[in-house]
Each structure stands twice: as C-alpha cells, then as structure tokens.
Scaffold this active site. Structure first.
Site, mmCIF file in Angstrom:
data_model
loop_
_atom_site.group_PDB
_atom_site.id
_atom_site.type_symbol
_atom_site.label_atom_id
_atom_site.label_comp_id
_atom_site.label_asym_id
_atom_site.label_seq_id
_atom_site.Cartn_x
_atom_site.Cartn_y
_atom_site.Cartn_z
ATOM 1 N N ILE A 17 1.234 4.385 3.354
ATOM 2 C CA ILE A 17 2.701 4.488 3.499
ATOM 3 C C ILE A 17 3.245 5.415 2.420
ATOM 4 O O ILE A 17 4.129 6.232 2.676
ATOM 5 C CB ILE A 17 3.363 3.096 3.428
ATOM 6 C CG1 ILE A 17 2.832 2.198 4.541
ATOM 7 C CG2 ILE A 17 4.885 3.207 3.526
ATOM 8 C CD1 ILE A 17 3.328 0.757 4.475
ATOM 9 N N GLY A 18 2.675 5.289 1.221
ATOM 10 C CA GLY A 18 3.081 6.176 0.130
ATOM 11 C C GLY A 18 2.993 7.631 0.548
ATOM 12 O O GLY A 18 3.923 8.419 0.339
ATOM 13 N N ASN A 106 -1.650 -11.068 -2.543
ATOM 14 C CA ASN A 106 -0.615 -10.124 -2.980
ATOM 15 C C ASN A 106 0.456 -10.728 -3.892
ATOM 16 O O ASN A 106 1.163 -9.972 -4.572
ATOM 17 C CB ASN A 106 0.074 -9.498 -1.756
ATOM 18 C CG ASN A 106 -0.802 -8.451 -1.081
ATOM 19 O OD1 ASN A 106 -1.721 -7.910 -1.698
ATOM 20 N ND2 ASN A 106 -0.520 -8.154 0.183
ATOM 21 N N VAL A 130 8.262 -3.784 0.862
ATOM 22 C CA VAL A 130 7.568 -3.436 2.102
ATOM 23 C C VAL A 130 6.220 -4.156 2.154
ATOM 24 O O VAL A 130 5.771 -4.600 3.216
ATOM 25 C CB VAL A 130 7.378 -1.901 2.194
ATOM 26 C CG1 VAL A 130 6.544 -1.510 3.402
ATOM 27 C CG2 VAL A 130 8.738 -1.196 2.240
ATOM 28 N N ASP A 160 10.657 -3.598 12.746
ATOM 29 C CA ASP A 160 10.761 -4.475 13.917
ATOM 30 C C ASP A 160 11.980 -4.092 14.764
ATOM 31 O O ASP A 160 11.913 -4.085 15.993
ATOM 32 C CB ASP A 160 10.871 -5.937 13.463
ATOM 33 C CG ASP A 160 9.797 -6.296 12.456
ATOM 34 O OD1 ASP A 160 8.627 -6.335 12.842
ATOM 35 O OD2 ASP A 160 10.133 -6.485 11.274
ATOM 36 N N HIS A 188 9.579 -11.097 8.714
ATOM 37 C CA HIS A 188 8.785 -9.989 9.276
ATOM 38 C C HIS A 188 7.390 -10.558 9.552
ATOM 39 O O HIS A 188 6.460 -10.400 8.764
ATOM 40 C CB HIS A 188 8.721 -8.827 8.276
ATOM 41 C CG HIS A 188 7.747 -7.756 8.695
ATOM 42 N ND1 HIS A 188 7.899 -7.012 9.843
ATOM 43 C CD2 HIS A 188 6.598 -7.311 8.123
ATOM 44 C CE1 HIS A 188 6.894 -6.162 9.954
ATOM 45 N NE2 HIS A 188 6.084 -6.327 8.938
HETATM 46 P P1 NAD Z 1 -2.794 1.010 1.583
HETATM 47 O O1 NAD Z 1 -3.955 0.115 1.287
HETATM 48 O O2 NAD Z 1 -3.048 2.304 2.298
HETATM 49 O O3 NAD Z 1 -2.036 1.383 0.247
HETATM 50 C C1 NAD Z 1 -1.673 0.414 -0.686
HETATM 51 C C2 NAD Z 1 -1.724 1.079 -2.039
HETATM 52 O O4 NAD Z 1 -1.218 0.157 -2.977
HETATM 53 C C3 NAD Z 1 -3.147 1.444 -2.474
HETATM 54 O O5 NAD Z 1 -3.202 2.823 -2.817
HETATM 55 C C4 NAD Z 1 -3.398 0.539 -3.680
HETATM 56 O O6 NAD Z 1 -4.180 1.172 -4.691
HETATM 57 C C5 NAD Z 1 -1.968 0.287 -4.159
HETATM 58 N N1 NAD Z 1 -1.805 -0.928 -4.944
HETATM 59 C C6 NAD Z 1 -2.399 -2.130 -4.805
HETATM 60 N N2 NAD Z 1 -2.004 -2.978 -5.754
HETATM 61 C C7 NAD Z 1 -1.111 -2.300 -6.512
HETATM 62 C C8 NAD Z 1 -0.352 -2.630 -7.647
HETATM 63 N N3 NAD Z 1 -0.438 -3.817 -8.234
HETATM 64 N N4 NAD Z 1 0.467 -1.688 -8.170
HETATM 65 C C9 NAD Z 1 0.559 -0.464 -7.625
HETATM 66 N N5 NAD Z 1 -0.158 -0.079 -6.544
HETATM 67 C C10 NAD Z 1 -0.972 -0.997 -5.999
HETATM 68 O O7 NAD Z 1 -1.723 0.130 2.355
HETATM 69 P P2 NAD Z 1 -0.477 0.630 3.210
HETATM 70 O O8 NAD Z 1 -0.908 0.840 4.604
HETATM 71 O O9 NAD Z 1 0.233 1.712 2.482
HETATM 72 O O10 NAD Z 1 0.399 -0.703 3.233
HETATM 73 C C11 NAD Z 1 0.983 -1.203 2.047
HETATM 74 C C12 NAD Z 1 1.597 -2.561 2.300
HETATM 75 O O11 NAD Z 1 2.697 -2.433 3.216
HETATM 76 C C13 NAD Z 1 0.655 -3.589 2.952
HETATM 77 O O12 NAD Z 1 0.869 -4.856 2.366
HETATM 78 C C14 NAD Z 1 1.091 -3.603 4.397
HETATM 79 O O13 NAD Z 1 0.768 -4.812 5.039
HETATM 80 C C15 NAD Z 1 2.586 -3.445 4.223
HETATM 81 N N6 NAD Z 1 3.330 -3.002 5.403
HETATM 82 C C16 NAD Z 1 4.556 -3.560 5.602
HETATM 83 C C17 NAD Z 1 5.328 -3.179 6.684
HETATM 84 C C18 NAD Z 1 6.680 -3.800 6.922
HETATM 85 O O14 NAD Z 1 7.276 -3.544 7.971
HETATM 86 N N7 NAD Z 1 7.229 -4.586 6.016
HETATM 87 C C19 NAD Z 1 4.854 -2.199 7.563
HETATM 88 C C20 NAD Z 1 3.605 -1.637 7.328
HETATM 89 C C21 NAD Z 1 2.847 -2.049 6.235
HETATM 90 C C1 LMR Z 2 3.549 -3.893 10.640
HETATM 91 O O1 LMR Z 2 4.430 -4.599 11.139
HETATM 92 O O2 LMR Z 2 3.053 -2.919 11.263
HETATM 93 C C2 LMR Z 2 3.088 -4.162 9.238
HETATM 94 O O3 LMR Z 2 3.712 -5.299 8.717
HETATM 95 C C3 LMR Z 2 1.616 -4.241 9.116
HETATM 96 C C4 LMR Z 2 1.054 -5.498 9.723
HETATM 97 O O4 LMR Z 2 0.261 -6.168 9.050
HETATM 98 O O5 LMR Z 2 1.386 -5.803 10.859
#
Ligand code: NAD
Ligand code: LMR
Length: 328
Positions: A17-18, A106, A130, A160, A188
């Site tokens: 996501i970053g 987490n 997020v 969503d 969520h």
């Molecule tokens: P990812 O694994 O690609 O990236 C996560 C990054 O966070 C990694 O680079 C990791 O090194 C870093 N990280 C882990 N712990 C850390 C800390 N303490 N401090 C700083 N950085 C840290 O994951 P992603 O696909 O980017 O997803 C990130 C999060 O977002 C997940 O928990 C995922 O479930 C969540 N997400 C939420 C939604 C939403 O709608 N709310 C949607 C998609 C993903």
């Molecule tokens: C999403 O809704 O796509 C994210 O929250 C990732 C997940 O675990 O479903």
C-alpha cells in the site's frame, strides 16, 4: 510556490500500500494542488534498503509539491511534528484468515505507535489507521495517545464504501457517480453493514432502481463483506492499489467540505450516536466542513439493519475487550 504545507507520517512505507500511496500523496491528490508535502516514512529496519529505493523513485518524479522525505525506523523520528499519520504498516492476512485473527500479531505495533504519536506529533495531528484490524488498531492507538483528541483518530471503511458503490452501480446499469450516501456501518470486517436502504441512485432510493431486495440483502452485502478475501484468493496478496485509493479518498473527504446532502464512510470514535457504546471506533456516515467533522444524525434503520448493526457492534466490543489488557 505553495504557501500551505503538511507533514505526513506513513508507516509501512515500503509495503504494497505504501508503494501505491506515496506517489499519490506527493503529487497532491491527498491534500490538494496548493499544499506542499513533507513525507516522514517509517519502516522496519530490515525494510529500510527497499525504502531507500522508493525514496529514489519519489525523487525521480520531481514532484513540484514534494518538499522533503525522511526515512527512518524510529517511530519518534517519524511522528515528530506531523499533521497527519497514516498507520498502514502491519501484517496483512492470508487466505482463510479473518482480519481479527491479526489482532494479536499487530496490536503491539499500535500501542507503540500510539505512544510515539502522543509524545511527538502536533497535538492537532490526525491519524488514519489502515493496518488491520483497522478499527481496533485505531482504538488501541487512540487509547495510547491521551494528548491527541479522540476525534482525531479514524479507521478506514472507504474501501468498503467504494466496493459497495460499484456493486450497486453495476447492478443498476448506472455509473458510479450516480450512487450516493452508501454508508458502511461498524467494523471493516465480514460483519460490516453496507447500508443500501439509505443510499440513492440518481437521487432516488436504491430499491427503486434495484427491485431485487433479496439480492441487496444477500449477495450484495456478502460480496462487499467478502471482497477483501476474494482479492486475496485471486491475487495471492491483499488489496493494495484500491486500499491506497481509499485512503486518499478518506483524507480528501475529511479535508474538504462535503457537498450539501452528501456524506461518506469512515470509522470514528463513537460518542454514543445510534446507541453504539462510546469509545468504539465505529463506521458511521460523516460530513466535514474541511476542518471539523460530524456524524450524520437521524438516519432510520429497519429491523434488518438493526440486526446487522447489532452484530458488528458485538464484534467490535469483543475486539475492544480482547485488547484492553494492552492499554496500560
Ligand atoms: P505489506 O506486508 O505489503 O506492507 C506492510 C509493511 O509494513 C511492510 O513493508 C512491513 O515491513 C511494514 N511494517 C510492519 N511492521 C511495522 C512497524 N512496526 N512499523 C513500520 N512498518 C512496519 O502489507 P500491505 O499490503 O501494505 O498492507 C498493510 C496493512 O493494511 C495490512 O494490515 C492489511 O491487512 C491492511 N489493509 C487494510 C485495508 C483497509 O481497508 N483498512 C485494505 C487493505 C489492506
Ligand atoms: C481489504 O479489505 O481488502 C483489506 O482489509 C485486506 C483484507 O485482509 O481483506
């Protein structure tokens, strides 16, 4: 040259996501074309080399609004004097997991980061969580940051909402922009309630354009609730570009006035509205004047909706109880 500027911390900046969000923030899509941006990027130490590569790419875009980039694995540095903190860094779920299964893994991230925000950020800082399970992680961060007003914490339900909008538009042979005021109530998670009864298509109740109420009550809700899992199944990775897009939409909605008669979905600290226990980070319909936000009042719910809202409230209350021992 812009006169306004914003300092934004982004955690997990080298993650999926970053990588999708940084370029959109730096290009002005989050805070607007008149606001310069300072990026404070936090990563685990092990990911700092990858983050350096992302920084090189940001440099290579020569974004006019991008003023500075700080990369660090120290949360105290990352949150220093920030106006916004986007807490993305956390472990994503894998196939077969519910988002709340991530809580144990987490939660510790959000106790530490909540405290670091409390100690370092501006006390006007706004925080969008997020990383999953985002509502309860936001509850944790908020609880660890007494110097920051509880109303400055948000958790993301916009992905969503966007999913629900497209499902409704496609079913009604309408365009996404015809669909308004879809609210995601609650968590969520797979208990969220995407409220179609109070949404509209071209200004009329959804049920006038989509007469198949069984589809709305059944497949529609299920598709939105399970969309994250469907993406993990298809991609082998959780949603990233659409999640980044939703985070841009969330902040943009909060920092710009909401058009008359419209609202958007975001989880905020419950003040007891709609009978939800105070303090829960609950997905509500919200309006903003660009500075302050309010929960939209007076929306009525039939028995079906009340049951759905009760189920998601129960889940969020259980998640809150499960993390209470961490909040010392
Ligand atoms: P990812 O694994 O690609 O990236 C996560 C990054 O966070 C990694 O680079 C990791 O090194 C870093 N990280 C882990 N712990 C850390 C800390 N303490 N401090 C700083 N950085 C840290 O994951 P992603 O696909 O980017 O997803 C990130 C999060 O977002 C997940 O928990 C995922 O479930 C969540 N997400 C939420 C939604 C939403 O709608 N709310 C949607 C998609 C993903
Ligand atoms: C999403 O809704 O796509 C994210 O929250 C990732 C997940 O675990 O479903």
């Amino acid at each position: 040259m812009s006169t306004k500027s914003v300092r934004v911390a982004i955690t997990g900046a080298a993650g999926q996501i970053g990588y999708a969000i940084l370029f959109r923030i730096a290009s002005g899509q989050m805070f607007g074309p008149d606001t310069a941006v300072h990026l404070n990027l936090l990563e685990l130490e092990v990911a700092l080399p990858a983050l350096e590569g992302v920084k090189m790419e940001l440099d290579d875009c020569a974004f006019p609004l991008l003023q500075s980039i700080t990369t660090t694995s120290d949360a105290n540095v990352a949150f220093k004097d920030v106006d916004w903190a986007l807490l993305i860094g956390a472990f994503p779920r894998k196939a077969g997991m519910e988002r709340k299964d991530l809580l144990e893994k987490n939660a510790g991230i959000f106790t530490g980061q909540g405290k670091a925000i409390n100690d370092n950020a501006k006390n006007t800082c706004k925080v969008l969580v997020v990383g999953n399970p985002c509502n309860t992680n936001a509850y944790i961060a908020k609880s660890m940051a007494p110097n920051i007003p509880a109303r400055n914490f948000f958790a993301m339900t916009m992905l969503d909402q966007n999913r629900a909008v497209t499902q409704l538009a496609q079913k009604a042979n309408a365009h996404n922009t015809d669909v308004s005021n879809v609210t995601i109530w609650g968590n969520h998670s797979s208990t969220q309630y995407p409220d179609f009864y109070n949404a509209t298509i071209s200004g009329k109740p959804v049920t006038e354009s989509i007469s198949d109420e069984e589809w709305l009550k059944g497949d529609f809700i299920k598709t939105v609730q399970q969309r994250g899992a469907a993406i993990i199944k298809a991609r082998g990775l959780s949603s990233a570009a659409s999640a980044a897009n939703a985070a841009v939409d969330t902040v943009r909605n909060l920092v710009t006035p909401t058009p008359e008669g419209k609202h958007f979905s975001v989880a905020v600290c419950s003040d007891g509205s709609y009978g939800i226990p105070e303090g829960l980070m609950f997905g509500y319909p919200v309006r903003s004047n660009g500075e302050e936000w309010e929960i939209v009042q007076g929306i009525s719910h039939n028995e079906f909706a009340q049951e759905k809202i009760a189920a998601t409230t129960k889940e969020l209350s259980e998640e809150r109880d499960a993390v209470q021992h961490l909040l010392t």
